[in-house]
Design a protein around this motif. Structure first.
Motif, mmCIF file in Angstrom:
data_model
loop_
_atom_site.group_PDB
_atom_site.id
_atom_site.type_symbol
_atom_site.label_atom_id
_atom_site.label_comp_id
_atom_site.label_asym_id
_atom_site.label_seq_id
_atom_site.Cartn_x
_atom_site.Cartn_y
_atom_site.Cartn_z
ATOM 1 N N LEU A 111 0.826 -1.214 0.000
ATOM 2 C CA LEU A 111 0.000 0.000 0.000
ATOM 3 C C LEU A 111 0.860 1.263 0.000
ATOM 4 C CD1 LEU A 111 -2.769 -1.131 2.493
ATOM 5 C CD2 LEU A 111 -3.068 -0.698 0.042
ATOM 6 N N SER A 116 0.477 4.103 -3.201
ATOM 7 C CA SER A 116 -0.286 5.332 -2.998
ATOM 8 C C SER A 116 0.550 6.404 -2.323
ATOM 9 C CB SER A 116 -1.512 5.036 -2.132
ATOM 10 O OG SER A 116 -2.179 6.238 -1.819
ATOM 11 N N THR A 173 -1.058 8.937 -0.942
ATOM 12 C CA THR A 173 -1.972 9.538 0.037
ATOM 13 C C THR A 173 -2.132 8.648 1.268
ATOM 14 O OG1 THR A 173 -3.937 8.561 -0.981
ATOM 15 C CG2 THR A 173 -3.284 10.755 -1.747
ATOM 16 N N PHE A 174 -1.367 7.574 1.347
ATOM 17 C CA PHE A 174 -1.459 6.619 2.446
ATOM 18 C C PHE A 174 -0.116 6.565 3.140
ATOM 19 C CE2 PHE A 174 -0.892 2.202 3.941
ATOM 20 C CZ PHE A 174 -1.960 2.117 4.812
ATOM 21 N N GLY A 187 -7.044 -5.041 1.164
ATOM 22 C CA GLY A 187 -7.474 -3.770 1.729
ATOM 23 C C GLY A 187 -7.531 -3.835 3.240
ATOM 24 N N ALA A 212 -7.262 1.863 3.288
ATOM 25 C CA ALA A 212 -6.520 1.787 2.031
ATOM 26 C C ALA A 212 -6.850 0.468 1.337
ATOM 27 C CB ALA A 212 -5.018 1.890 2.269
ATOM 28 N N LYS A 261 -4.180 -0.864 -5.262
ATOM 29 C CA LYS A 261 -4.551 -0.173 -6.498
ATOM 30 C C LYS A 261 -5.268 -1.062 -7.518
ATOM 31 C CE LYS A 261 -2.747 3.587 -9.211
ATOM 32 N NZ LYS A 261 -1.600 4.467 -9.412
ATOM 33 N N TRP A 277 -9.066 -0.960 -6.838
ATOM 34 C CA TRP A 277 -9.818 0.285 -6.729
ATOM 35 C C TRP A 277 -11.073 0.200 -7.599
ATOM 36 C CZ3 TRP A 277 -5.761 4.818 -7.287
ATOM 37 C CH2 TRP A 277 -4.912 4.808 -6.176
ATOM 38 N N GLY A 280 -13.329 0.083 -0.650
ATOM 39 C CA GLY A 280 -13.074 1.155 0.317
ATOM 40 C C GLY A 280 -14.333 1.501 1.088
ATOM 41 N N ASN A 307 -7.753 14.033 -2.837
ATOM 42 C CA ASN A 307 -8.179 12.641 -2.932
ATOM 43 C C ASN A 307 -9.705 12.606 -3.031
ATOM 44 O OD1 ASN A 307 -8.546 9.897 -2.773
ATOM 45 N ND2 ASN A 307 -7.185 9.597 -1.026
#
Length: 165
Positions: free
Chosen positions: A23, A27, A29-30, A70, A88, A91, A94, A99, A127
């Motif tokens: 993760l 990403s 943003t994580f 996840g 999270a 990818k 997604w 989520g 995000n």
């Protein structure tokens, strides 16, 4: 695609550590506490036992074909009746609703099993997908324009909150 959503158990320790590494690579943003990289599988398994004995902390995972894809965590904030939520998804998975399913499961846990009053989270304003999910799950903007530094860049964030009690 049908993923199983479940509370992380000690036998998930190795897979959970591997998921966190993936993760972080996938990403920007994580983020993960750097100390996690230092944990052995045995230490992580012990952490999961301790976490599962509390009513203010939880780790819930999504598993697909025997692989963790996840995670959602809730960690009680010290000296507070609030828990901080983090979520999270890998990818490749997604846009399958994972989520949202993880966030909803954390809210359900918060309402039924926890002793927390609210769940909080901080999300980068850029995000948009995550902000949309949180709002759809009932989170409300609590504080705007909080700025965090991410890899040398400053990012505007929103703190969001949902009452669970």
């Amino acid at each position: 695609m049908e993923a199983e959503i479940k509370v992380a158990q000690p036998d998930d320790a190795e897979s959970l550590l591997n998921l966190m590494k993936k993760l972080v690579r996938e990403s920007d943003t994580f983020s993960v506490d750097p100390e996690i990289a230092q944990l052995s599988v045995k230490q992580e398994a012990r952490q999961l036992i301790m976490i599962n004995q509390t009513r203010g902390n939880i780790i819930i995972v999504a598993e697909y074909q025997h692989d963790l894809i996840g995670v959602v965590t809730v960690q009680r904030l010290s000296d507070s009746d609030d828990g901080e939520l983090g979520v999270a998804v890998r990818k490749p998975f997604w846009n399958f609703g994972l989520g949202k399913a993880l966030v909803r499961e954390a809210i359900r846990w918060g309402r039924i099993q926890s002793n927390l009053h609210s769940l909080l989270l901080i999300v980068e304003k850029r995000n948009h997908a995550a902000v949309h999910i949180y709002r759809e799950c009932g989170f409300k903007d609590h504080m705007k324009h909080r700025i965090i530094q991410s890899e040398g860049n400053y990012q505007s964030t929103i703190e969001m909150k949902i009452k669970v009690k």
